[in-house]
Design a protein around this motif. Structure first.
Motif, mmCIF file in Angstrom:
data_model
loop_
_atom_site.group_PDB
_atom_site.id
_atom_site.type_symbol
_atom_site.label_atom_id
_atom_site.label_comp_id
_atom_site.label_asym_id
_atom_site.label_seq_id
_atom_site.Cartn_x
_atom_site.Cartn_y
_atom_site.Cartn_z
ATOM 1 N N UNK A 220 0.832 -1.205 0.000
ATOM 2 C CA UNK A 220 0.000 0.000 0.000
ATOM 3 C C UNK A 220 0.866 1.253 0.000
ATOM 4 N N UNK A 221 1.894 1.255 0.849
ATOM 5 C CA UNK A 221 2.750 2.429 0.969
ATOM 6 C C UNK A 221 3.542 2.699 -0.303
ATOM 7 N N UNK A 222 3.997 1.641 -0.960
ATOM 8 C CA UNK A 222 4.847 1.830 -2.148
ATOM 9 C C UNK A 222 4.041 2.080 -3.414
ATOM 10 N N UNK A 223 2.894 1.405 -3.567
ATOM 11 C CA UNK A 223 2.164 1.477 -4.840
ATOM 12 C C UNK A 223 0.837 2.222 -4.735
ATOM 13 N N UNK A 224 0.381 2.477 -3.545
ATOM 14 C CA UNK A 224 -0.778 3.342 -3.381
ATOM 15 C C UNK A 224 -2.127 2.684 -3.586
ATOM 16 N N UNK A 225 -3.161 3.485 -3.310
ATOM 17 C CA UNK A 225 -4.553 3.069 -3.446
ATOM 18 C C UNK A 225 -5.178 3.869 -4.582
ATOM 19 N N UNK A 226 -6.022 3.214 -5.373
ATOM 20 C CA UNK A 226 -6.703 3.912 -6.465
ATOM 21 C C UNK A 226 -7.653 4.957 -5.889
ATOM 22 N N UNK A 227 -7.519 6.184 -6.359
ATOM 23 C CA UNK A 227 -8.304 7.303 -5.833
ATOM 24 C C UNK A 227 -9.601 7.529 -6.595
ATOM 25 N N UNK A 228 -9.677 7.001 -7.804
ATOM 26 C CA UNK A 228 -10.872 7.215 -8.623
ATOM 27 C C UNK A 228 -11.030 6.062 -9.597
ATOM 28 N N UNK A 229 -12.133 6.106 -10.345
ATOM 29 C CA UNK A 229 -12.376 5.059 -11.334
ATOM 30 C C UNK A 229 -13.094 3.868 -10.721
#
Length: 458
Positions: A220-229
């Motif tokens: 999660x920290x390195x690649x992130x969470x999708x914010x939209x879509x």
């Protein structure tokens, strides 16, 4: 039958070849009789070649039938056209020929071997490709026990163990809805997204809950969470897929076994991406060869899946629409996903009755006599218990046996009478026969002492 037909064809071809070779040799023989002053006659460098058989071209003389000869010089173009015409009978000229049967057989075998090798070489890669795509089912036998003569556990035995363990660990009831995914707790698949559940469960294997949580949090920290879509709120699995293997390794290394698990995760995501794109193409083309779940999908469902693929949102949510056995087969085809991981995804994410067997459950089920202790493996135990345990008890017994196997002083791995808390007893003590390594000794004792001082055979 096909082999016999090819062999007959090879023999006919061999006979034709032998005849052609004899005919080609005949002009040279006749040329030795046509002499001038005891010497063979030569015309334009060709011995015994009549003038009317020669065709003058630019600076050289060519045989008239050369243009009709095939490169291998076995069959002329005219004869080949006759052979291709199925209505035309094959005519073999046997006049003035003496061909030994052994010669025909030898040439026929040579031709057949050449054809067989060429056929094998052509089909080999396809057969290899088919073998490589064969689904690995781990020897599972859905709906059939590998131990049909082992009559345990009965429904009553399952009910009794479930009741007894509930008195210690609390009553377990399967949730009606799946909670929103946690970014701090990995779990064993208790999330809405099937792909999330699969990778979370993979990370939780062969390590502690805390370690697997750290590994997931690293992603999660390195690649992130999708914010939209369409995938809003989910881990950006496509970013993980596109990242170098080293980055994935670094992200999950705190969870242990990062070298193996990072490779498995990358391989799974590559496969899911390809499958998502293939399903998208089938939907856009309206292919009738598409999987059944695509053919029966609603129009809104089709558009949603196309949008997911267009936005590179990796998804396995189509497994929700598959039967349990079909979903199991689909899950275990992915690298590193065995029956235990797949069963957890089925039980917790797809909410199907499925009795996942881990090391704690396997140990206690052997002690309970629910599987043959000397024959069963975790995989065959899963196949057997999946058939024997009633569906309404699979969720609660799975949870209760794991809790008990981790906490009970007598049912933990490698415990013995010298273990802390042994004197507290065990709620299912009268039902089990403990075997295997024990603390303070190499094997289990055949005699145990209960808290009340009485002895029992065990």
């Amino acid at each position: 039958m096909a082999r016999m037909t090819r062999s007959a064809t090879a023999r006919e071809t061999a006979l034709l070849a032998a005849q052609m070779q004899q005919k080609e040799a005949q002009p040279s023989i006749r040329a030795t009789t046509a002499t001038s002053g005891g010497r063979p006659m030569k015309r334009n460098g060709i011995v015994g070649e009549p003038a009317h058989k020669r065709l003058k071209t630019t600076g050289r003389t060519t045989r008239m039938n050369d243009a009709q000869e095939l490169p291998h010089n076995l069959v002329s173009a005219t004869l080949l056209s006759e052979l291709q015409d199925k209505s035309a009978p094959i005519k073999l000229d046997t006049r003035d020929t003496t061909i030994k049967k052994e010669e025909i057989d030898a040439l026929s075998n040579t031709l057949q071997n050449t054809v067989d090798k060429a056929t094998k070489a052509a089909s080999g890669p396809r057969e290899k490709e088919k073998r490589s795509k064969k689904t690995n089912t781990y020897g599972l036998t859905p709906g059939i026990s590998p131990f049909p003569d082992w009559a345990h556990p009965t429904t009553d035995e399952c009910e009794e163990v479930n009741r007894l363990l509930s008195t210690v660990h609390g009553e377990i009831v399967a949730p009606t809805t799946i909670p929103e995914p946690s970014l701090t707790v990995t779990g064993c698949g208790e999330v809405p997204s099937v792909l999330d559940a699969l990778i979370r469960t993979l990370l939780s294997g062969a390590t502690t809950g805390n370690n697997s949580a750290m590994a997931f949090n690293g992603l999660v920290q390195r690649f992130g969470i999708l914010k939209e879509g369409v995938g809003k709120g989910s881990v950006d699995w496509d970013a993980v897929r596109r990242a170098p293997l080293k980055d994935v390794f670094e992200a999950i290394k705190r969870g242990g076994l990062a070298d193996v698990k990072s490779k498995k995760i990358k391989a799974i995501l590559d496969m899911v991406y390809e499958e998502n794109q293939q399903r998208r193409d089938m939907l856009l083309k309206g292919s009738q060869d598409a999987p059944q779940d695509l053919l029966t999908k609603s129009e809104g469902g089709k558009q949603y899946e196309i949008a997911c693929a267009d936005q590179n949102f990796l998804s396995l949510n189509h497994l929700h629409s598959l039967a349990t056995e079909d979903a199991m087969v689909e899950l275990v085809k992915y690298p590193g996903i065995g029956p235990k991981t797949a069963a957890c995804v089925l039980l917790f994410c797809l909410q199907r009755p499925c009795f996942a067997v881990d090391t704690h459950i396997f140990r206690i089920c052997k002690w309970l006599g629910w599987v043959p202790p000397d024959k069963a493996t975790e995989i065959t135990a899963f196949s057997h218990l999946e058939v024997r345990i009633p569906d309404h008890l699979k969720y609660s017994l799975h949870q209760l046996l794991i809790r008990h196997g981790k906490s009970c002083p007598r049912c933990r791995a490698i415990t013995g009478q010298s273990s802390a808390g042994w004197e507290e007893g065990c709620v299912i003590d009268h039902l089990v026969k403990r075997t295997g390594k024990r603390k303070g000794g190499s094997m289990a004792s055949t005699e145990e002492v209960k808290p009340n001082g009485r002895k029992r055979r065990g």
